[in-house]
Design a protein around this motif. Structure first.
Motif, PDB file in Angstrom:
ATOM      1  N   CYS A 291       0.835  -1.200   0.000  1.00 49.83           N
ATOM      2  CA  CYS A 291       0.000   0.000   0.000  1.00 49.83           C
ATOM      3  C   CYS A 291       0.870   1.249   0.000  1.00 49.83           C
ATOM      4  O   CYS A 291       0.746   2.109  -0.872  1.00 49.83           O
ATOM      5  N   ASN A 292       1.778   1.328   0.970  1.00 51.89           N
ATOM      6  CA  ASN A 292       2.627   2.513   1.088  1.00 51.89           C
ATOM      7  C   ASN A 292       3.709   2.229   2.110  1.00 51.89           C
ATOM      8  O   ASN A 292       3.657   1.230   2.850  1.00 51.89           O
ATOM      9  N   PHE A 333      -4.672  -6.931   6.022  1.00 49.14           N
ATOM     10  CA  PHE A 333      -3.977  -5.673   5.767  1.00 49.14           C
ATOM     11  C   PHE A 333      -3.044  -5.455   6.950  1.00 49.14           C
ATOM     12  O   PHE A 333      -3.490  -5.241   8.084  1.00 49.14           O
ATOM     13  N   PRO A 359      -4.407  -2.166  -2.559  1.00 45.81           N
ATOM     14  CA  PRO A 359      -4.371  -0.995  -1.670  1.00 45.81           C
ATOM     15  C   PRO A 359      -3.567   0.145  -2.280  1.00 45.81           C
ATOM     16  O   PRO A 359      -2.642  -0.064  -3.075  1.00 45.81           O
ATOM     17  N   SER A 360      -3.906   1.367  -1.896  1.00 41.94           N
ATOM     18  CA  SER A 360      -3.169   2.530  -2.396  1.00 41.94           C
ATOM     19  C   SER A 360      -3.415   3.723  -1.483  1.00 41.94           C
ATOM     20  O   SER A 360      -4.291   3.688  -0.608  1.00 41.94           O
ATOM     21  N   SER A 373      -5.831   4.979   3.578  1.00 42.63           N
ATOM     22  CA  SER A 373      -5.491   4.002   2.556  1.00 42.63           C
ATOM     23  C   SER A 373      -6.796   3.529   1.938  1.00 42.63           C
ATOM     24  O   SER A 373      -7.786   3.337   2.645  1.00 42.63           O
ATOM     25  N   MET A 375      -8.790   0.690  -0.819  1.00 42.01           N
ATOM     26  CA  MET A 375      -8.611  -0.690  -1.257  1.00 42.01           C
ATOM     27  C   MET A 375      -9.908  -1.280  -1.775  1.00 42.01           C
ATOM     28  O   MET A 375     -10.999  -0.767  -1.529  1.00 42.01           O
TER      29      MET A 375
END
Length: 478
Positions: A291-292, A333, A359-360, A373, A375
């Motif tokens: 995700c990050n 997650f 995810p982003s 986040s 998703m």
């Protein structure tokens, strides 16, 4: 939202992939509900497998489908959509004779074995996109990217970014730092062992720095993390048995083996000079997507990702291409904290005990702390058997709250893409392409990013069904 019979158990998602997708030329998209935000100006691009069969023969895995790009351009006069297959060399040759000619991730080349040795794996160009100032790149794991026209999606050909050798991989998960204009990416090549190639590019995509790191055996690496100081790779406990693939007697999917005894290797590289800072081995898991990541006030690397206990997800995706999923591949997650000087994990936390993916964070937050986040997720964990991702969610990291969209049955949204409001980066929209199994149609939905549980503020009809796609991006109007 759309209503459906709550008692039905029939899955409608396979209808989106039951036939090859139909291209369409630039078409003004009718508004079904709501209105397009006045400040939403730019283009949404999405990439995914548009063709999963030829002449009645089905591909072996979801990753084998020919890539097709959707572009939705938002202007002062409305939204225009265009959908085209990437005209790879393999696609054109197979389209000409109407049958498969090449091996792929989950397929071996048809015909006598001596032909299999001579035929390369087909470039599917089906995984993601990277929007550069003057071109769109269609990305795939195993080769140079294909270059496309940003407006018409006409295929221009392979692009070596002024550095890549023919056939050299440039992965489907580049990371862009929009503050500096730098682009980071990688590719794994097969040499004596696997070799991790790391690339740094300028804003035009031209590769300006490169380094190599020798891996043990031939692992599967799909994604990585960019922070303000580091690049972080997790090398999962999946290894490729290379020889059956090299001799053309089996495919990549069948030859990727879960080997938990290998553990997960963590590699930390310096972002500036791409040198190795640290490495460590920890417990085995598998991940497709991060995700990050960012460095906190303590100097510790924080990484958020989708964690699987094993590699069952590969079989799930193989079955997905057939339209029937008989196994489940749950995940969480997860957040890990890493000491950058040693590569050691110092803490692990499950942020969401729900199966989710893609995810982003907002583009401006890549490599830095992000409050939210976004998703794709299942409506409930009960709803996972035989289904594919069928809802959207946002996780509030400051308050530890999961915010879910209120979607009915038989609605299948793609990965949500966040678009910041031009005058206010703290506000914006989430864009997704929804397959409506109740109507057998595809639509573009726009949510306010801070009101995901409310109705979309706009719905646009697409001319034809868009099969479930992988990844996309947003290019703002300049």
């Amino acid at each position: 939202m759309q209503t459906a019979d709550k008692t039905t158990t029939k899955k409608t998602w396979p209808n989106a992939i039951s036939e090859p997708a139909q291209e369409f030329t630039p078409t003004l998209l009718p508004i079904i509900a709501g209105k397009i935000p006045e400040a939403l100006r730019g283009t949404l691009y999405r990439n995914g497998p548009g063709k999963l069969q030829r002449n009645g023969v089905q591909v072996g895995h979801l990753f084998d489908g020919d890539g097709a790009i959707l572009a939705v351009n938002f202007t002062d006069t409305g939204a225009t959509g265009v959908y085209r297959y990437v005209q790879t060399t393999g696609y054109q040759k197979e389209a000409k004779i109407g049958k498969f000619l090449y091996g792929n991730y989950g397929m071996t080349a048809p015909g006598p074995i001596w032909n299999q040795w001579r035929r390369p794996v087909k470039h599917s160009a089906n995984t993601s996109v990277l929007a550069l100032p003057n071109q769109l790149l269609a990305l795939w794991e195993g080769d140079n990217p294909y270059s496309l026209d940003l407006e018409t999606l006409a295929t221009k050909g392979l692009n070596n970014l002024d550095f890549l050798k023919p056939g050299q991989p440039y992965s489907a998960h580049p990371k862009v730092d929009y503050k500096t204009g730098e682009i980071f990416n990688f590719g794994v090549t097969v040499e004596i062992n696997g070799t991790l190639n790391i690339y740094k590019s300028n804003f035009t995509g031209k590769i300006i720095k490169h380094t190599k790191h020798t891996l043990k055996d031939f692992p599967l690496i799909h994604d990585f993390v960019l922070t303000e100081k580091y690049l972080v790779f997790f090398v999962p406990a999946v290894r490729l048995n290379i020889w059956p693939v090299m001799f053309g007697v089996d495919n990549y999917s069948n030859c990727l083996n879960w080997q938990p005894e290998k553990g997960t290797e963590i590699l930390v590289f310096d972002r500036e000079d791409l040198s190795l800072v640290s490495r460590s081995i920890t417990d085995p898991w598998f991940q497709w997507h991060f995700c990050n990541g960012y460095v906190d006030d303590r100097g510790i690397i924080i990484v958020d990702f989708i964690k699987y206990d094993d590699f069952k997800i590969n079989e799930c995706l193989r079955q997905l291409a057939s339209g029937v999923i008989e196994i489940v591949a749950p995940n969480t997650f997860t957040r890990v904290e890493i000491n950058p000087q040693t590569g050691q994990i110092i803490n692990t936390e499950n942020l969401i005990e729900r199966t989710c993916e893609f995810p982003s964070v907002p583009a401006a937050n890549v490599g830095n702390f992000s409050k939210f986040s976004y998703m794709s997720i299942f409506r409930s964990e009960i709803d996972i058997q035989g289904e594919i991702l069928n809802s959207l969610a946002a996780f509030d990291h400051e308050n530890g709250i999961l915010i879910e969209a209120n979607l009915d049955r038989n609605l299948y949204p793609s990965e949500p893409i966040h678009v910041a409001e031009p005058e206010n980066n703290h506000s914006g929209w989430l864009l997704t392409v929804v397959y409506d199994g109740n109507k057998h149609s595809s639509e573009v939905w726009i949510f306010e990013s801070d009101r995901l549980q409310a109705e979309p503020i706009c719905k646009l009809a697409l001319p034809s069904v868009i099969p479930h796609s992988f990844h996309g991006t947003w290019k703002p109007k300049r």
